[in-house]
Design a protein around this motif. Structure first.
Motif: not given
Ligand SMILES: C[S@@+](CC[C@H](N)C(=O)[O-])C[C@H]1O[C@@H](n2cnc3c(N)ncnc32)[C@H](O)[C@@H]1O
Length: 381
Positions: A209, A213, A223, A252-253, A255-256, A291, A293-294, A297
């Motif tokens: 992971r 990223l 994470i 995600e975009s 978050y990170y 997150d 997105s995670a 998924r």
């Protein structure tokens, strides 16, 4: 200036520190941050969620939506009622806090004629379980026989699984991306002080992971493997129905994002958010944003369908929050003003309306959820 803890609270924190120090010693001088966070929050009789701290509400460390106003949980009742009717299912609430959400949700489900035959609660903290039992016995004594506390997830479950601010309370891994490789941040002792120490990542899932990223050198963030694991377990136990999670976070975009290069981990102490997770262990809540997105998924990999993702404001307004507020007469200022104020906090973009999100993951055919009829942002995940 932070409020000073009482002598008793300070003595409690010293016991938590001793417990954490022993964990580090026993592990040979280093533990992953997730282990530190798990013990600081959940070690029996010691951790923040396990040792009787006030936590929720004005006298505690933070306020959650169900504590702000019953209208939040009553609106949730309207959001999930069609799924309960369609699946003839039950409700399973994760991490029920003070039990307020359960009491208000059950009250509204009863009012609209959609009471489930069972309302199950899965709660890791024995202390909070007791508080939930007291709340429900006080506020919904006639529904008591429907409420059950589970030790483990059920199998072949139909209905609705929900959690408000549960994913953010799960222990997270911390990663520091460097020019050569991503490193896992953990905790060691220097004298009596907790200090950061970094190591190569050994866990293959975390390694993969962190590699995917691929963040810029210097970036530090979390994470949340536990959140992905929890969603996968929920997917496995769900035969048909809906998983609804409400929490603060982003895709995600966001978050990170490069600007969020120090991550989202925070300690909460008496309504102050602090960057130092080592501050007064046992007296502070520790959290990280979610997150989504995670989460998506993990759900999709386990056979769930992403059925909706929206800001808390959109979700609550679509689900009928304003209509419920309108049942309180504005002429009765003493009743109306506090409720109108709380609604404003729930939906205002400057408060909880935009940072908090609702995500719906479903299994089996489930009718489209009205909560996502406008403002669905699945495309952003
Ligand atoms: C921030 S509190 C939110 C409480 C409540 N839902 C509310 O909104 O006021 C987090 C809750 O999740 C519980 N919790 C943490 N990890 C959990 C897990 N793996 N399963 C079930 N509950 C959990 C905590 O003990 C606590 O009750």
């Amino acid at each position: 200036m932070l409020p000073a803890p009482s002598a008793d609270a300070l003595a409690h924190s010293q016991r938590v520190i001793a417990h954490l120090a022993a964990l580090i010693d026993d592990a040979g001088g280093w533990i992953p941050f997730s282990r530190f966070m798990e013990a600081a929050l959940y070690a029996p009789s010691l951790g923040y969620y396990a040792a009787g701290a006030m936590k929720f509400g004005a006298a505690g460390d933070f306020v959650t939506a169900p504590e702000l106003t019953p209208l939040f949980s009553r609106t949730l009742a309207h959001a999930i009622a069609p799924v309960l009717a369609e699946t003839d299912g039950d409700v399973l609430e994760l991490g029920a806090g003070s039990g307020k959400l359960a009491a208000d949700l059950l009250g509204e489900l009863e009012r609209i004629g959609t009471l489930p035959s069972r309302y199950c609660i899965l709660e890791v903290s024995a202390d909070l379980r007791q508080r939930q039992q007291e709340t429900l016995a006080r506020e919904r004594p006639h529904l008591a026989e429907r409420v059950q506390w589970l030790e483990t997830l059920p199998t072949h479950y139909s209905g609705v699984i929900l959690g408000n601010e549960v994913l953010d309370a799960l222990p997270v891994e911390l990663v520091h991306w460097t020019a050569t490789e991503p490193l896992e941040r953990g905790v060691a002792l220097e004298g009596e002080a907790f200090v950061w120490r970094e190591r190569s990542i050994t866990d293959p899932t975390l390694h993969a992971r962190a590699g995917t990223l691929n963040l810029a050198p210097g970036y530090i963030s979390e994470i949340n493997l536990a959140a992905a694991g929890l969603i996968a377990s929920l997917a496995q136990c769900l035969a048909r129905g809906l998983i609804l999670m409400i929490d603060y976070g982003f895709g995600e975009s966001e978050y990170y994002h490069p600007q969020r290069h120090m991550g989202t981990l925070r300690a909460h102490y008496r309504h102050h958010a602090l960057d130092d997770p080592f501050y007064l262990p046992g007296l502070c809540d520790l959290t990280a944003h979610v997150d989504f997105s995670a989460v998506t998924r993990a759900g999709e990999a386990a056979g769930l369908t992403l059925a909706g993702y929206a800001s808390q404001a959109s979700f609550l307004l679509n689900s009928g929050l304003t209509e419920l507020l309108m049942d309180v007469s504005p002429a009765d200022a003493a009743a109306y003003l506090p409720q109108a104020n709380a609604v404003q906090r729930l939906v205002s973009p400057a408060e909880m309306g935009e940072l908090f999100k609702a995500i719906a993951l479903t299994k089996g055919a489930v009718t489209p959820l009205a909560g996502f009829s406008r403002g669905d942002r699945r495309h952003s995940l």
